[in-house]
Design an enzyme around this catalytic site. Sequence first.
Site, PDB file in Angstrom:
ATOM      1  N   ASP A 175      37.366  41.706  37.448  1.00  0.00           N
ATOM      2  CA  ASP A 175      37.881  41.411  38.709  1.00  0.00           C
ATOM      3  C   ASP A 175      38.133  39.711  38.940  1.00  0.00           C
ATOM      4  O   ASP A 175      38.617  39.217  39.884  1.00  0.00           O
ATOM      5  CB  ASP A 175      36.965  41.752  39.744  1.00  0.00           C
TER       6      ASP A 175
ATOM      7  N   ASP B 230      47.631  40.280  46.552  1.00  0.00           N
ATOM      8  CA  ASP B 230      47.214  39.418  45.539  1.00  0.00           C
ATOM      9  C   ASP B 230      48.551  38.989  44.672  1.00  0.00           C
ATOM     10  O   ASP B 230      48.184  38.316  43.623  1.00  0.00           O
ATOM     11  CB  ASP B 230      46.206  40.307  44.647  1.00  0.00           C
TER      12      ASP B 230
ATOM     13  N   GLU C 123      40.811  38.559  37.387  1.00  0.00           N
ATOM     14  CA  GLU C 123      42.010  38.726  36.391  1.00  0.00           C
ATOM     15  C   GLU C 123      43.220  37.878  36.609  1.00  0.00           C
ATOM     16  O   GLU C 123      43.995  37.508  35.670  1.00  0.00           O
ATOM     17  CB  GLU C 123      42.415  40.297  36.560  1.00  0.00           C
TER      18      GLU C 123
ATOM     19  N   ASP D  18      45.408  44.798  42.928  1.00  0.00           N
ATOM     20  CA  ASP D  18      44.166  44.476  41.980  1.00  0.00           C
ATOM     21  C   ASP D  18      43.127  45.366  42.856  1.00  0.00           C
ATOM     22  O   ASP D  18      42.525  45.145  43.614  1.00  0.00           O
ATOM     23  CB  ASP D  18      43.807  43.010  42.612  1.00  0.00           C
TER      24      ASP D  18
ATOM     25  N   LYS E  98      50.949  33.473  40.835  1.00  0.00           N
ATOM     26  CA  LYS E  98      50.172  34.789  40.677  1.00  0.00           C
ATOM     27  C   LYS E  98      50.983  36.048  41.063  1.00  0.00           C
ATOM     28  O   LYS E  98      51.290  35.950  42.127  1.00  0.00           O
ATOM     29  CB  LYS E  98      48.491  34.602  40.937  1.00  0.00           C
TER      30      LYS E  98
ATOM     31  N   LYS F 163      36.520  47.020  43.095  1.00  0.00           N
ATOM     32  CA  LYS F 163      36.184  46.502  44.521  1.00  0.00           C
ATOM     33  C   LYS F 163      35.622  47.473  44.939  1.00  0.00           C
ATOM     34  O   LYS F 163      36.231  48.579  45.395  1.00  0.00           O
ATOM     35  CB  LYS F 163      37.171  45.838  44.998  1.00  0.00           C
TER      36      LYS F 163
ATOM     37  N   ARG G 196      43.311  34.489  36.920  1.00  0.00           N
ATOM     38  CA  ARG G 196      43.421  33.349  35.979  1.00  0.00           C
ATOM     39  C   ARG G 196      43.877  33.689  34.717  1.00  0.00           C
ATOM     40  O   ARG G 196      44.326  32.864  34.023  1.00  0.00           O
ATOM     41  CB  ARG G 196      42.049  32.782  35.982  1.00  0.00           C
TER      42      ARG G 196
END
Length: 605
Positions: A458, A398, A460, A378, A373, A385, A462
Site C-alpha cells: 500500500d 489517488d 505503491e 488504489d 502520481k 485498505k 512511490r
Amino acid sequence: MAGSLLHSFATSFSSCSSSSSSRLLLSHSPPSLFLTSFRRSAAVAAPGVRFSRVLSSSSSSSSSSRSPLCYRRGQRRLMAHSIARATLGLTQPNAVDVPKIAFAAKEINAVEWKGDLLAVGVTEKDMAKDESSKFGNSLLKKLDSQLGGLLSEASSEEDFTGKAGQSMVLRLPGLSSKRIGLIGLGQSSSTTFAFRGFGEAFAAAAKSTQANSAAVTLATTDSISNDSKLSTASAIASGTVLGLYEDTRYKSEGKKPVLKSVDFIGLGSGAEIEKKLKYAEDVSTAVIFGKELVNSPANVLTPAVLAEEASKIASTYSDVFTATILDAKKCEELKMGSYLGVAAASANPPHFIHLCYKPSSGPVKTKLALVGKGLTFDSGGYNIKTGAGCSIELMKFDMGGSAAVLGAAKAIGQVKPPGVEVHFIVAACENMISGTGMRPGDVVTASNGKTIEVNNTDAEGRLTLADALVYACNQGVEKIIDLATLTGACVVALGPSIAGVFTPSDDLAKEVFTAAEASGEKLWRMPLEESYWDNMKSGVADMVNTGGRQGGAITAALFLKQFVDEKVQWMHIDMAGPVWNDKKRAATGFGIGTLVEWVLLNSSS
C-alpha cells in the site's frame, strides 16, 4: 496511498518525443515484477492478444464515435473520455458545459450600472458607520443615498459586518441594478486566496438569484496598485468560473448556470486587464478539467482512458505538443520494474504517459518536468485498505497528482509560454490484488538499477514515481516537480488544506512559493531529514519502500530522492490533504494553478 486517511494516518500513503504523432501502444500481457528475472504467463487466451496503433496528434476522427466523459465549450470538445469497452456498471457520463462568461473591465459609476446583480466586496472597515448609522465608505455612502438609507438599515438588521464568508443580497428600489449584494472580505483582503473566495461567493449569489448579467466591484480600490488590480480581477474571475461550475456528469439531472456576463468596475480597463481575465479563464478551464479527472470513478477513468485524455491534449494543441504513450512491453524494455510491479495485479494494463510541450518558435532556455502520481485506483494491494476510516471508496483520487500535471498541460497549451520546454509525465496504473500481483517481501528493480524490498504494497505510489522520475531525468531537464497524494502523515501534519513541499533546493523552493502565492494555493516547506534514511534500509535490497509510522512523509520524500539525478533541481509536493474537499465531496483541482505559474516564471514571457 499507504494506510488510510483516518485509520492509519501516520503511515505512508502509497507513497519528448520529437515525433509529430501520438503513439499508443497497448498490451494485455501481464508485466513481470522483477526485471532481474522476468516471469511470463504461459498462455492467456483472448486478453493475451497484443496490438499497437498510432494516433495522429492532429487527427480528430478517432473521437467521432466515442462518448464524452465531461464537457464541451461551444461546439468544440475540450475533454472527451473515450471508452474502449463497456465500463463496469455500464456508466456513460453526461456532457456538461463549462460556464462560458463574457468578462469585461469597465471604468463606470457603479451606482449607474444596469443589470441583474451588483456585487460589492467589503471589508469590516468598509462597513464602519458614524454616530447616525451612516457609512463612512464613499461608495457605500453613494449606494445608500440612492436607496434612501435602506442599505445601512438592512445591513444592521441582518448583522452584516463584512466578515469573511458573510453575504447579503437585497432587491431594493432606487438602483439601475435589480439587486445589490454585499460580500464580506474580512478585516482586510490582499491575497489571491481571499479574492478567489470572493469570486466563489459572488458566483453563489448569482446562482441563487438566477442572474444573467452581473457586475463586481470593491468598496475600496484607491489604495490598490495597478498590478494588484490585475491580479485581483484575475482571482475574482477564476473564483467565479469555479464557483459556477457543478460536476453533474454522473447525475441523471443537472442545472445549467444562467450567468452570461460579468463586468469588473473600478479595477482598470484596456488590453492588459482583458488579457489577465482571459488567462484566468484558461487556467480555470484547466482546473475544471483536473477536477473532472479526479471526480471520475475508477470504473470509467482507467489507465487507458487517462492516457487517451493526455493524447487528446496533444491533439488539441498539436502545434506545441507531442505525446508518447508507452505500454507494458516498452516499459519492460526500459527496465521499469518498480512501476510494473505495482501494475501487475490489475486487469487494466498500465499506460506510461509522456507529453512534451515545445514553443512553436524561438529558442528554449529552460527544460522542466512535471511528474504526477497516476494511480487510478488504489486497493492497497495485499496490504489491503480495511476497516472504518480506510477511505478505500475515495481511492479514485489517488491520481490527483496526474490530474494536476495534465490540467497544467491543458492550460499551457492555451497560454503557450515562450522559451520553455516542459515534459508532463505520468506512470498510470491500478494497485489491485490477484495471483499475478506484487506481494509483501518481493524485491523489485527500478530503471536506475536500484532494488527495493516491498514491505508494504500500500506504499505503491512511490514505486511508480521512482521509474517516472528516472525517466524525467533522462529527458535532459534542469528542474523537476513531482506531485502525489502520497502520505497520510502529511495530512496529519498540515491538515486538509495545505500541501507539504520537500526539496533540497532553496532556489527552487523560492520559485514555487512565488508561484503558489500568485495562484492562491497553500504550501508549507517540510524538512528532508537525512538521518531518517536509516529507517529505509533493507537486509536484502538497497532499500525498503516504507520506513515506519514516524516521519512517514519525510521518509517517503527521501525515498523519491534516490531516483533523481543530483544535477537536477527537484521538488516533491505531497498533496494528499488538499486534493479533496470533504465538505463538497469533490475534487479541488489543487496544484494546477501553481504549476502553470511556475512554468510561466521559467519562460521568456
